[in-house]
Design an enzyme around this catalytic site. Structure first.
Site, short mmCIF file in Angstrom:
data_model
loop_
_atom_site.label_atom_id
_atom_site.label_comp_id
_atom_site.label_asym_id
_atom_site.label_seq_id
_atom_site.Cartn_x
_atom_site.Cartn_y
_atom_site.Cartn_z
N ASP A 182 -38.62 -42.64 -0.82
CA ASP A 182 -39.35 -43.23 -1.95
C ASP A 182 -40.21 -44.40 -1.47
OD1 ASP A 182 -37.86 -41.46 -3.54
OD2 ASP A 182 -36.26 -42.93 -3.78
N ASN A 189 -23.45 -29.19 -3.63
CA ASN A 189 -23.50 -30.33 -2.73
C ASN A 189 -22.34 -31.30 -2.95
OD1 ASN A 189 -25.78 -29.23 -1.65
ND2 ASN A 189 -27.20 -30.67 -2.56
N HIS A 207 -32.43 -42.60 -6.89
CA HIS A 207 -33.18 -41.72 -5.98
C HIS A 207 -33.47 -40.38 -6.63
CE1 HIS A 207 -34.77 -40.24 -2.25
NE2 HIS A 207 -33.80 -39.35 -2.07
N ASP A 261 -22.74 -28.23 11.61
CA ASP A 261 -23.28 -27.45 10.49
C ASP A 261 -22.53 -26.13 10.45
OD1 ASP A 261 -24.88 -26.59 8.34
OD2 ASP A 261 -26.68 -27.51 9.20
N ARG A 283 -31.49 -29.17 -4.20
CA ARG A 283 -31.47 -29.14 -5.66
C ARG A 283 -30.33 -28.28 -6.23
NH1 ARG A 283 -37.53 -30.45 -7.62
NH2 ARG A 283 -38.02 -31.79 -5.86
#
Length: 327
Positions: A144, A88, A173, A34, A83
């Protein structure tokens, strides 16, 4: 001997996911990566008495991605910002390039959102490098499935059933692309459940993430449930690697992973889509079979029709990002 890698290991999903992988007795090596804090996370986890050796790397470390990824059997990717699709996409592109170079045979499990677009990004990068194997690339849609099982158990008024309730959740998704096939629920929904109840339950499964964001007053998204769901899917992959037979679970995959099964899905959909979340049978090489949707009712056919335009756009966005990097 299983080497598991978590890319994005210091985040809200990454830390609990890394913990769950550390306590899996089948994992013998755990590598964490990371942009911050991974050496500390690795040191913390390394004190847990399980077989897995843990190491954490930062981008500033020499050959960090190479050391993280070399020899990996499974790479789980929760990296990114909640979000934030454009950000991303760039993160995923860089990580995919590292995978293509250092562990092209690894099973790649993408959690980074929007999965409908990030999985095609990974695929396009791997294709450019000449190492793409559709059988080994997965979009993790397990949350989900977990939500559907939990919410159906609530309707059955018995949460002890939640681990055994099965509801195929297909499509994609995000939002309306999430298609819970409640008509195929096992155990079935009681006859007292009305059409309106089905519609409300469907929307709750589709937009369950919003429920969490609201409960966190906008200060976070689903992290703990996503970590558990991501681990659940990762563990199924590990079990398949180890030779367990008959593992069937939904995942967002490139339909070329099983040519016959993929074509059958396209025929059922009446549409040419390259990616679709389907029930897949896992094996030591990844996707063994893509299973058909089966019998779906008129309401579910309407859900499919509503989902396809958005899903197609999402896929196109991912592919286009690599062709011309902007999303």
């Amino acid at each position: 001997m299983v080497k598991a890698v978590v890319l994005g290991a210091a985040g809200g999903i990454g830390q609990p996911l890394s913990l769950l992988l550390k306590i899996n007795p089948k994992v013998t090596e755990l590598a964490l990566y990371d942009i911050v804090a991974t050496p500390g996370v690795a040191a913390d986890l390394s004190h847990i008495a399980t077989p897995a050796k843990v190491k954490g790397y930062l981008p500033k470390d020499e050959d960090a991605l190479k050391k993280t990824l070399s020899g990996a059997d499974i790479v789980v990717i929760p990296a990114g910002v909640p979000r934030k699709p454009g950000i991303n996409a760039g993160i995923c592109k860089g990580l995919a390039e590292g995978i293509a170079e250092h562990c092209p045979k690894a099973f790649v499990l993408v959690i980074s959102n929007p999965v409908n677009s990030t999985v095609p990004i990974f695929a396009e990068v791997l294709k450019k490098a000449g190492v793409f194997d559709p059988k080994r690339l997965f979009g993790v849609t397990t949350l989900d499935v977990v939500r559907a099982s939990t919410f159906v158990a609530e309707i059955l008024d018995d949460l002890s059933l939640a681990p055994t309730v099965t509801v195929p959740v297909v499509g994609g998704h995000s939002g309306v692309t999430i298609l819970p096939l409640l008509s195929q629920s096992e155990p079935p929904l009681p006859s007292s459940v009305s059409e309106k109840d089905i519609e409300e339950l469907t929307k709750r499964i589709q937009f369950g993430g919003d429920e969490v964001v609201k409960a966190k007053d906008g200060a976070g998204s689903a992290t703990l449930s996503m970590a558990q769901a991501g681990y659940q899917f990762a563990n199924l992959i590990i079990e398949a690697i180890k030779g367990k037979k008959g593992i069937i679970t939904p995942s967002y995959v490139n339909l070329a992973a099983d040519a016959a099964g993929g074509e059958a899905i396209k025929k059922e959909l009446g549409a040419e889509v390259e990616y679709f979340s389907s029930r897949v049978e896992l094996g030591p090489n990844g996707v063994e079979r893509i299973l058909p949707l089966g019998n779906i009712n008129e309401y579910e056919k309407g859900l499919v029709k509503a989902a396809l335009p958005e899903l197609t756009t999402n896929i196109t966005n991912g592919v286009s990002f690599i062709a011309a990097p902007k999303l």
